[in-house]
Design a protein around this motif. Structure first.
Motif, mmCIF file in Angstrom:
data_model
loop_
_atom_site.group_PDB
_atom_site.id
_atom_site.type_symbol
_atom_site.label_atom_id
_atom_site.label_comp_id
_atom_site.label_asym_id
_atom_site.label_seq_id
_atom_site.Cartn_x
_atom_site.Cartn_y
_atom_site.Cartn_z
ATOM 1 N N HIS A 49 0.823 -1.214 0.000
ATOM 2 C CA HIS A 49 0.000 0.000 0.000
ATOM 3 C C HIS A 49 0.852 1.257 0.000
ATOM 4 O O HIS A 49 0.468 2.279 -0.580
ATOM 5 N N SER A 50 2.022 1.197 0.611
ATOM 6 C CA SER A 50 2.903 2.355 0.628
ATOM 7 C C SER A 50 3.435 2.667 -0.762
ATOM 8 O O SER A 50 3.512 3.825 -1.165
ATOM 9 N N ILE A 51 3.790 1.632 -1.518
ATOM 10 C CA ILE A 51 4.364 1.824 -2.849
ATOM 11 C C ILE A 51 3.287 2.133 -3.880
ATOM 12 O O ILE A 51 3.439 3.024 -4.718
ATOM 13 N N THR A 52 2.182 1.393 -3.853
ATOM 14 C CA THR A 52 1.157 1.568 -4.888
ATOM 15 C C THR A 52 0.182 2.693 -4.570
ATOM 16 O O THR A 52 -0.538 3.150 -5.450
ATOM 17 N N HIS A 53 0.154 3.128 -3.284
ATOM 18 C CA HIS A 53 -0.805 4.146 -2.856
ATOM 19 C C HIS A 53 -2.230 3.746 -3.228
ATOM 20 O O HIS A 53 -3.029 4.557 -3.695
ATOM 21 N N THR A 54 -2.525 2.483 -3.026
ATOM 22 C CA THR A 54 -3.854 1.967 -3.282
ATOM 23 C C THR A 54 -4.739 2.156 -2.062
ATOM 24 O O THR A 54 -4.242 2.247 -0.938
ATOM 25 N N PRO A 55 -6.055 2.193 -2.256
ATOM 26 C CA PRO A 55 -6.972 2.231 -1.113
ATOM 27 C C PRO A 55 -6.879 0.936 -0.309
ATOM 28 O O PRO A 55 -6.337 -0.066 -0.772
ATOM 29 N N ASP A 56 -7.452 0.962 0.865
ATOM 30 C CA ASP A 56 -7.394 -0.218 1.737
ATOM 31 C C ASP A 56 -8.044 -1.440 1.094
ATOM 32 O O ASP A 56 -7.669 -2.575 1.387
ATOM 33 N N TRP A 57 -9.052 -1.191 0.208
ATOM 34 C CA TRP A 57 -9.756 -2.324 -0.359
ATOM 35 C C TRP A 57 -9.021 -2.965 -1.540
ATOM 36 O O TRP A 57 -9.464 -3.959 -2.099
ATOM 37 N N ALA A 58 -7.873 -2.396 -1.921
ATOM 38 C CA ALA A 58 -7.148 -2.935 -3.073
ATOM 39 C C ALA A 58 -6.389 -4.190 -2.690
ATOM 40 O O ALA A 58 -5.781 -4.272 -1.637
ATOM 41 N N GLY A 59 -6.438 -5.192 -3.561
ATOM 42 C CA GLY A 59 -5.748 -6.443 -3.301
ATOM 43 C C GLY A 59 -4.702 -6.782 -4.338
ATOM 44 O O GLY A 59 -4.150 -7.877 -4.335
ATOM 45 N N GLY A 60 -4.416 -5.854 -5.262
ATOM 46 C CA GLY A 60 -3.420 -6.084 -6.294
ATOM 47 C C GLY A 60 -3.286 -4.830 -7.130
ATOM 48 O O GLY A 60 -4.119 -3.929 -7.045
ATOM 49 N N ALA A 61 -2.249 -4.742 -7.929
ATOM 50 C CA ALA A 61 -2.040 -3.567 -8.774
ATOM 51 C C ALA A 61 -1.256 -3.967 -10.012
ATOM 52 O O ALA A 61 -0.474 -4.928 -9.987
ATOM 53 N N TYR A 62 -1.484 -3.236 -11.092
ATOM 54 C CA TYR A 62 -0.730 -3.468 -12.321
ATOM 55 C C TYR A 62 -0.283 -2.128 -12.886
ATOM 56 O O TYR A 62 -1.098 -1.236 -13.118
ATOM 57 N N ASP A 63 1.032 -1.969 -13.081
ATOM 58 C CA ASP A 63 1.555 -0.741 -13.678
ATOM 59 C C ASP A 63 2.664 -1.060 -14.676
ATOM 60 O O ASP A 63 3.602 -0.300 -14.850
ATOM 61 N N GLY A 64 2.528 -2.192 -15.336
ATOM 62 C CA GLY A 64 3.589 -2.729 -16.177
ATOM 63 C C GLY A 64 4.206 -3.949 -15.521
ATOM 64 O O GLY A 64 4.787 -4.802 -16.193
#
Length: 544
Positions: free
Chosen positions: A380-395
């Motif tokens: 969450h610190s790196i992606t700055h996603t909300p609490d409800w986020a469970g994954g991220a894609y940026d490449g």
């Protein structure tokens, strides 16, 4: 002329261990005040090879170091890259293809470079869709043709060539670069040695290439730039070729062209910005961070660059001691000491996704897709996603490590969802509209067609639908309920396209939107205007 000498500036540390090692080293070198704030000067007036040796040794210890030409006026230390300790996210960027001087007047050429924003993965509703945040991106910048340089007719000896040059510049002022270039080609047949004709032709060819880039016509852009290159070495030509290669997702070619541009124009701050993009595409994050810090040293400033340096700095810091493993189609990075059973579980889930999503979208990449595992806090610190986020894609696919286990259906959904983002982004070169990208990712989660239909319809019930144009932006600023509505609407829109048009036409659209404006690509692939599609979709969904 005196040989240049360099100052060595300490700007940060990759982690606490690196800090301890570096300060111990500097203390042994009898540096005073080693605890003073950063950034700060630690060596002054070194020859280039000495400065490079010092930098290499300090970077080996984990320090973040930059060199400054001591022969140039010193910038305040506050302008030097800060330590990568307070990190923020980055938004999509546009880089400009620079002003080129020809006969004393600059021609501004602007193109867009899209840095992939983060697609964030919210939690699934019970036994239903595991959605991700959409990809933020700005549309490619399109600019009118700027003023054309005026030649000095007296420098052109032959009257016929002078007349053709004057006519060419008049045509260029009217925006007819093709005819202008043809006139200058004819003029150079008459007088091939005249510098004014050569410079003007090169300038207008780069201008033509810029227009082609703005229209996503990369083949035409390369043809014009290749011809311009025959007229003499130019940093602008190499910069343009680098931009084309970035648009074509060829970071190796981009790096080669941009490195040559940097050698010709070492003070051009746009070039390290583009090199950073090339290094990011090659997953060379420390090099990309160094490029961005170099751009700031050259005078680039602003909150966007600061946030980008901060976010990338945090990634580099966190992944400093990561190790890698590979499966047939994925490369995964994780902290040394992480439970390898978790790593094998994640890779197994993504290998399953490779087959399942590949079957749906009819795409089986031959290169490995990157996955990164973080602790929950680092994620969450790196992606700055909300609490409800469970994954991220940026490449790269980014996942938090939390209670992962073999056979976990939630992990399987996340794997299918995130991997779908990777395929859609690749097919569209990052230009797929967010609502469709997200909708296809939710659709890709399904093990049976229509599994998410009831869930999606429940989310839009009794709520006004959002125009699709308003869903072509990040969902991260939305509350969880509004985000669920957005994902549900995107899914239903994607299903409408697939049910009516089929996957083959969907793939045609994704290929087209990589090179055409959204509306034109939609019309070409699906045979209708986007506005008509939305009207029909909303009618079918019972919108008032």
């Amino acid at each position: 002329m005196a040989e240049p000498v360099y100052d060595v500036l300490l700007v940060g540390f990759r982690n606490d261990l690196a800090r301890a090692r570096t300060l111990k080293f500097l203390d042994g070198e009898n540096h005073e005040d080693i605890s003073q704030p950063l950034p700060r000067l630690i060596y002054a007036g070194l020859a280039r090879n000495e400065a490079e040796q010092v930098r290499a040794e300090l970077e080996r210890l984990g320090a973040q170091v930059t060199l400054r030409n001591a022969n140039q006026p010193a910038m305040p230390l506050t302008d030097v890259a800060p330590p990568a300790s307070a990190i923020a996210p980055s938004l999509a960027r546009a880089l400009s293809l620079a002003a080129i001087a020809a006969v004393g007047v600059a021609l501004l050429l602007v193109v867009s470079l899209n840095l992939k924003p983060q697609a964030r993965h919210p939690p699934a509703p019970p036994r239903r869709a595991a959605k991700t945040e959409s990809h933020d991106k700005e549309a490619p910048i399109r600019v009118p043709q700027p003023p054309i340089p005026e030649a000095a007719p007296a420098t052109i000896v032959d009257a016929r060539a002078a007349k053709l040059n004057a006519d060419a510049l008049a045509l260029a002022q009217k925006g007819d670069l093709q005819a202008a270039v043809e006139n200058l080609r004819r003029a150079r047949v008459i007088d091939s040695e005249d510098a004014t004709l050569r410079n003007n032709l090169q300038t207008l060819l780069v201008g033509w290439a810029t227009n082609a880039l703005n229209d996503n016509d990369y083949d035409d852009a390369v043809n014009r730039l290749d011809e311009a290159a025959t007229l003499g070495e130019s940093s602008e030509v190499f910069y343009g070729l680098g931009v084309v290669s970035l648009r074509r997702d060829d970071p190796e070619a981009a790096n080669a062209a941009l490195t040559r541009a940097a050698a010709l124009a070492p003070k051009d701050a746009r070039i390290p910005l583009a090199l950073a993009e090339a290094h990011l595409k090659s997953n060379q994050r420390p090099e990309a961070l160094a490029d961005l810090q170099h751009a700031r040293e050259l005078g680039v400033s602003g909150g966007d660059l600061d946030r980008r340096i901060e976010r990338l700095g945090r990634e580099v810091d966190t992944e400093w001691d990561y190790v890698e493993r590979e499966s047939a189609h994925f490369q995964i990075s994780f902290a040394d000491g992480e439970d390898t059973s978790i790593v094998h579980t994640v890779l197994g889930s993504f290998e399953d996704a490779y087959d399942e999503v590949g079957s749906k979208l009819r795409q089986y990449p031959g290169t490995r897709t990157a996955i990164v595992l973080y602790t929950q806090q680092d994620f969450h610190s790196i992606t700055h996603t909300p609490d409800w986020a469970g994954g991220a894609y940026d490449g790269r696919i980014k996942l938090p490590v939390r209670g992962l286990s073999a056979g976990d259906e939630a992990l399987a959904r996340v794997a299918r969802h995130e991997y779908a983002h990777s395929i859609v982004t690749t097919l569209s070169s990052g230009h797929c509209p967010v609502w469709l990208n997200e909708g296809l990712a939710v659709w890709s989660e399904e093990t049976r067609d229509g599994d998410h239909g009831d869930w999606a319809e429940s989310k839009i019930a009794e709520r006004p639908l959002i125009p699709l144009a308003a869903l072509n932006r990040s969902f991260s600023s939305m509350g969880e309920a509004d985000a669920e509505l957005a994902y549900a609407e995107g899914y239903l829109a994607a299903r409408s396209i697939i049910d009516r048009q089929g996957v083959a036409r969907l793939r045609d659209f994704l290929s087209s939107v990589a090179h055409q404006p959204l509306e034109a690509a939609f019309r070409s692939a699906f045979g209708e205007e986007m506005s008509d599609f939305q009207d029909r979709l909303f009618h079918d969904l019972g919108a008032s």
